[in-house]
Write a protein that holds these residues in place. Structure first.
Motif, PDB file in Angstrom:
ATOM      1  N   PRO A 296      40.466  29.802  46.065  1.00 23.48           N
ATOM      2  CA  PRO A 296      40.713  31.083  45.401  1.00 23.48           C
ATOM      3  C   PRO A 296      41.289  32.095  46.392  1.00 23.48           C
ATOM      4  O   PRO A 296      40.864  32.149  47.547  1.00 23.48           O
ATOM      5  CB  PRO A 296      39.316  31.510  44.929  1.00 23.48           C
TER       6      PRO A 296
ATOM      7  N   ASP B 271      42.886  36.581  43.259  1.00 20.33           N
ATOM      8  CA  ASP B 271      42.166  36.165  42.056  1.00 20.33           C
ATOM      9  C   ASP B 271      41.003  37.103  41.763  1.00 20.33           C
ATOM     10  O   ASP B 271      40.675  37.366  40.606  1.00 20.33           O
ATOM     11  CB  ASP B 271      41.644  34.731  42.224  1.00 20.33           C
TER      12      ASP B 271
ATOM     13  N   ASN C 156      36.835  35.160  34.963  1.00 18.44           N
ATOM     14  CA  ASN C 156      36.928  35.845  36.265  1.00 18.44           C
ATOM     15  C   ASN C 156      35.564  36.110  36.896  1.00 18.44           C
ATOM     16  O   ASN C 156      35.496  36.654  38.004  1.00 18.44           O
ATOM     17  CB  ASN C 156      37.727  37.149  36.153  1.00 18.44           C
TER      18      ASN C 156
END
Length: 417
Positions: free
Chosen positions: A76, A197, A336
């Motif tokens: 990520p 991210d 998320n």
């Protein structure tokens, strides 16, 4: 140099640059010395080998530490956003930190000459840190752990990662000015230079504190234009704008003020009033964790202004409302939430018990989350932000650094080919 010494050495250097933000400046950065700190940080980032390091026209520092994972492996993309300004609460803009070594309890004399003390009667939490080294101010200013302890945290973490060549994915670091003025620096960010991210802020407070719920926040301004007249001929003519504003204030709920609320209870706070015989301007802040209740508070202000127009038809009455930032929690989704999960895993790795808190305020992450970058917050370890009695226990600060390093390590370990 060990972690403790590295944190302290960096903090002392950063704190020596006076970056108190200035509400009246009308520009970003509000203090030109924020450029000075920005350039210092940019230079240090370049020395550590980060790429794309630049300082833009708003003193925002952008940088990237490229992944060193094997080709074809992707972790990520993470980032940190940390603010460079310190708050103006009417104290000296110049910070002179000092370290109380091996604190043994009792009151701390911050400034012998001015007889300024950090007293346990007012701040009993200090005695939880007996045996620790504690960083304090000299009593004439805030300490500036908000947020220069976080700058030192991130810069020390980068130094460790790069010097040890620890595995990591892409990491973006941004330093911004003027968070204390309503996230003004973050609002100037070029998000094409922060392609993450998810991200983190490190901005308050004691050991273990985790924040992914903040206020919805807005501002309101009531402007009343009265009708002037000489007292000898005022009957039926004069409209005193100060009294009209007084009528407006009387319609507000005194139970919905900061001094009467706590936890997730919202409020409306009166900030300033400027008035003369022809015009009065009242400014207010509106806060609530619950979006619906936040909107209801704003609607109450609108209805109160409408009633004023009915009661004082000769007065010119306008109310302006604007949103400042939003609740991070409203940006959390299944796709998320991993950024929050990594944070809790990092606390567990560092041996820190989480203290999840609904912050009665906001962070740069409140704005970033609205822009689509979920940005929870975790502790610096400091207490009493925005006060000359602000203090920073070293062991808590070191744990904050361990959390930062753990996030980097965990995201690298979970990389996929």
């Amino acid at each position: 140099m060990d972690k403790k010494a590295a944190l302290l050495e960096r903090f002392m250097r950063y704190a020596a640059i006076s970056t108190q933000s200035n509400l009246k400046a009308g520009c970003v950065p509000s203090n030109p010395r924020e450029f000075e700190l920005a350039e210092m940080l940019a230079g240090e980032l370049r020395e550590m080998g980060l790429e794309g390091v630049e300082v833009d026209e708003h003193a925002i520092v952008y940088s990237k530490l490229p992944s060193n994972l094997p080709e074809g492996t992707k972790a990520p993309v993470i980032g940190w956003v940390v603010h460079m300004d310190t708050v103006d609460v009417g104290l000296s803009p110049d910070v002179h930190p000092q370290v109380v070594k091996n604190y043994q309890g009792g009151d701390i004399c911050l400034n012998k000459e001015k007889d300024i003390w950090l007293k346990t009667a007012e701040h009993p939490e200090i005695e939880r840190y007996v045996g620790d080294d504690i960083v304090v101010s000299d009593g004439t200013s805030v300490l500036g752990a908000d947020d220069k302890s976080a700058i030192a945290n991130v810069m020390t973490a980068l130094s460790i990662v790069t010097s040890q060549n620890r595995p990591h994915g892409d990491i973006h670091i941004v330093f911004v000015p003027d968070e204390e003025l309503g996230e003004q620096g973050a609002r100037k960010m070029d998000f094409s230079k922060f392609p993450v991210d998810f991200a983190y802020t490190i901005d308050c407070c004691e050991l273990g504190e985790v924040v992914w719920e903040t206020f919805n926040a807005g501002n309101a301004k009531l402007t009343v234009k009265g009708v002037t007249a000489h007292p000898m001929s005022s009957k039926g003519v004069l409209v005193n704008p100060i009294l009209v504003v007084h009528d407006f204030i009387n319609m507000l709920d005194r139970a919905e003020t900061p001094e009467c609320t706590e936890n997730r209870e919202g409020f409306v706070v009166l900030k300033t009033m400027q008035a003369n015989p022809s015009q009065a301007v009242l400014t207010m802040k509106v806060r609530d964790h619950n979006k619906a209740l936040y909107e209801r508070k704003k609607e109450k202000l609108v209805r109160a202004a409408e009633y004023l127009r009915f009661r004082h038809p000769k007065a010119g009455i306008e109310i302006e409302l604007s949103d400042s930032y939003a609740n991070i929690a409203d940006a959390v989704r299944d796709d998320n939430r991993v950024g929050i999960d990594y944070l809790y895993d990092a606390l567990a790795t560092a041996g820190v018990e989480p203290k999840t808190t609904a912050m009665r305020g906001g962070t740069d992450g409140s704005y970033l989350s609205v822009k689509g970058i979920l940005t929870p917050n975790y502790f610096t370890g400091a207490h009493n932000f925005h006060s000359n009695c602000e203090f920073l226990p070293m062991k808590s600060w070191e744990k904050s650094l361990e959390v930062t390093l753990a996030i980097i390590d965990l995201t690298a370990k979970n990389a996929r080919g």
